[in-house]
Design a protein around this motif. Structure first.
Motif, PDB file in Angstrom:
ATOM      1  N   PHE A 169       6.234  -2.242   3.945  1.00 19.36           N
ATOM      2  CA  PHE A 169       6.187  -3.770   4.213  1.00 19.36           C
ATOM      3  C   PHE A 169       5.245  -4.215   3.192  1.00 19.36           C
ATOM      4  O   PHE A 169       4.666  -3.414   2.418  1.00 19.36           O
ATOM      5  CB  PHE A 169       5.304  -3.693   5.676  1.00 19.36           C
ATOM      6  CG  PHE A 169       4.128  -3.209   5.886  1.00 19.36           C
ATOM      7  CD1 PHE A 169       3.017  -3.933   5.174  1.00 19.36           C
ATOM      8  CD2 PHE A 169       4.173  -2.016   6.384  1.00 19.36           C
ATOM      9  CE1 PHE A 169       1.639  -3.086   5.230  1.00 19.36           C
ATOM     10  CE2 PHE A 169       2.862  -1.168   6.357  1.00 19.36           C
ATOM     11  CZ  PHE A 169       1.828  -1.902   6.064  1.00 19.36           C
ATOM     12  N   TYR A 227       2.203  -9.777   7.874  1.00 21.93           N
ATOM     13  CA  TYR A 227       2.958  -8.693   7.029  1.00 21.93           C
ATOM     14  C   TYR A 227       4.615  -9.051   6.977  1.00 21.93           C
ATOM     15  O   TYR A 227       5.281  -9.394   8.144  1.00 21.93           O
ATOM     16  CB  TYR A 227       2.940  -7.529   7.827  1.00 21.93           C
ATOM     17  CG  TYR A 227       1.436  -7.132   7.967  1.00 21.93           C
ATOM     18  CD1 TYR A 227       0.884  -6.410   6.944  1.00 21.93           C
ATOM     19  CD2 TYR A 227       0.749  -7.453   9.028  1.00 21.93           C
ATOM     20  CE1 TYR A 227      -0.461  -5.934   6.883  1.00 21.93           C
ATOM     21  CE2 TYR A 227      -0.604  -7.085   9.117  1.00 21.93           C
ATOM     22  CZ  TYR A 227      -1.280  -6.435   7.890  1.00 21.93           C
ATOM     23  OH  TYR A 227      -2.722  -6.255   8.198  1.00 21.93           O
ATOM     24  N   LYS A 274       3.702   1.486   1.772  1.00 25.43           N
ATOM     25  CA  LYS A 274       4.460   1.578   2.880  1.00 25.43           C
ATOM     26  C   LYS A 274       5.550   0.594   2.974  1.00 25.43           C
ATOM     27  O   LYS A 274       5.548  -0.188   2.244  1.00 25.43           O
ATOM     28  CB  LYS A 274       3.463   1.247   4.030  1.00 25.43           C
ATOM     29  CG  LYS A 274       2.142   2.398   4.478  1.00 25.43           C
ATOM     30  CD  LYS A 274       1.591   2.247   5.535  1.00 25.43           C
ATOM     31  CE  LYS A 274       1.333   3.773   6.018  1.00 25.43           C
ATOM     32  NZ  LYS A 274       1.042   3.651   7.457  1.00 25.43           N
ATOM     33  N   ARG A 284       8.350  -7.523   6.769  1.00 25.62           N
ATOM     34  CA  ARG A 284       8.991  -6.151   7.120  1.00 25.62           C
ATOM     35  C   ARG A 284      10.517  -6.212   6.710  1.00 25.62           C
ATOM     36  O   ARG A 284      11.336  -6.771   7.384  1.00 25.62           O
ATOM     37  CB  ARG A 284       8.647  -5.841   8.489  1.00 25.62           C
ATOM     38  CG  ARG A 284       7.420  -5.335   8.945  1.00 25.62           C
ATOM     39  CD  ARG A 284       7.136  -5.682  10.348  1.00 25.62           C
ATOM     40  NE  ARG A 284       8.297  -4.899  11.196  1.00 25.62           N
ATOM     41  CZ  ARG A 284       8.362  -3.565  11.534  1.00 25.62           C
ATOM     42  NH1 ARG A 284       7.199  -2.949  11.246  1.00 25.62           N
ATOM     43  NH2 ARG A 284       8.966  -3.167  12.235  1.00 25.62           N
ATOM     44  N   VAL A 315       0.827  -1.125  -0.174  1.00 23.80           N
ATOM     45  CA  VAL A 315       0.142  -0.067  -0.097  1.00 23.80           C
ATOM     46  C   VAL A 315       0.830   1.276   0.102  1.00 23.80           C
ATOM     47  O   VAL A 315       0.449   2.389   0.271  1.00 23.80           O
ATOM     48  CB  VAL A 315      -0.996  -0.006   1.204  1.00 23.80           C
ATOM     49  CG1 VAL A 315      -2.109  -1.079   1.023  1.00 23.80           C
ATOM     50  CG2 VAL A 315      -0.312   0.163   2.576  1.00 23.80           C
TER      51      VAL A 315
END
Lengths: 158, 158
Positions: free
Chosen positions: A49, A71, A47, A73, A45
């Motif tokens: 991650f 998620y 971001k 990262r 999105v």
């Protein structure tokens, strides 16, 4: 709305983006071996991650088997962290490294809800070659030592 | 494929099913207060849990703010377990009770990845009245005591 650009910190995981489908095999000393169909999705999105969901189904009648959501990262120096929730009543924090289009992670934490089975530790290896994703999932659980539990080969969907 | 029937063990959470949208307010001693738009989805696959995703966005420009994903597991005697992954690098196992169409949960475990901020504990209260869902999320984090962080009112989408 146009999709946002990939966050620069997420670029090391760009090779995962998309929807993958294929089949896998499961085995463990305490259960009968089984095959499964599987779909995995990685998306972003904008971001730093990737979001991730997985679902698998029985090859005979398509009934849902496992699912998980979490998620990924990416961090500096090729580090990757994975936070995951599983409907079996477990959560995982796995950490490891990204090398090219391969990742090797081991659990830093496996948490179990009051009613869940005991899972001591897991490892996850993921290798992508072009549009083929292969993974090996190993688990130490219900008193058994760490050993291979799931392997699968998935293909990126057009 | 027709959706499967709701698993009998999941009936106590049937009041959550659907997609909910609305707005919330966030505050905490360490940050500026903020409003947010939010969408929450609860669904099932015929198994004894509900799957859950949440995403929120800034009211001014729609940029994505928070998200989370996990599973709600109803258990006998009005008990409910929630396992959750958050892209902040956290996982939660929250446990509590269902009373009618209200739930009160407290964290049994909050896990943080190596690079994540410290979160000591959380509580979640959810109340549904018809097609309105209200929640209060409280958090003890970064050295602050447990206190209200997020409140929202969401409406079930037709």
């Amino acid at each position: 709305m146009a999709p946002p650009p990939l966050h620069p910190d997420a670029v090391p995981l760009e090779f995962l983006l998309g929807t993958w489908r294929g089949e896998g095999q499961g085995h463990y000393p305490t259960i009968a071996s089984f095959g499964y169909g599987e779909e995995v999705r990685f998306w972003h999105v904008g971001k730093p991650f990737l979001a991730y969901t997985q679902r698998s189904w029985a090859l005979d009648d398509g009934r849902p088997l496992h699912s998980e959501a979490g998620y990924w990262r990416p961090k500096p120096d090729g580090v990757v962290e994975l936070v995951l929730a599983l409907p079996t009543g477990h959560v995982e924090i796995d950490e490891g490294t990204i090398e090219g289009t391969a990742m090797t992670l081991a659990s830093r934490l496996v948490g179990a809800s009051t009613s869940a089975k005991e899972v001591a530790s897991v490892t996850r290896q993921v290798v992508v070659e072009g549009d083929v994703l292969r993974y090996v999932f190993a688990m130490a659980a219900v008193g058994e030592p760490l050993q291979e539990h799931l392997t699968a080969e998935l293909h990126r969907q057009p």
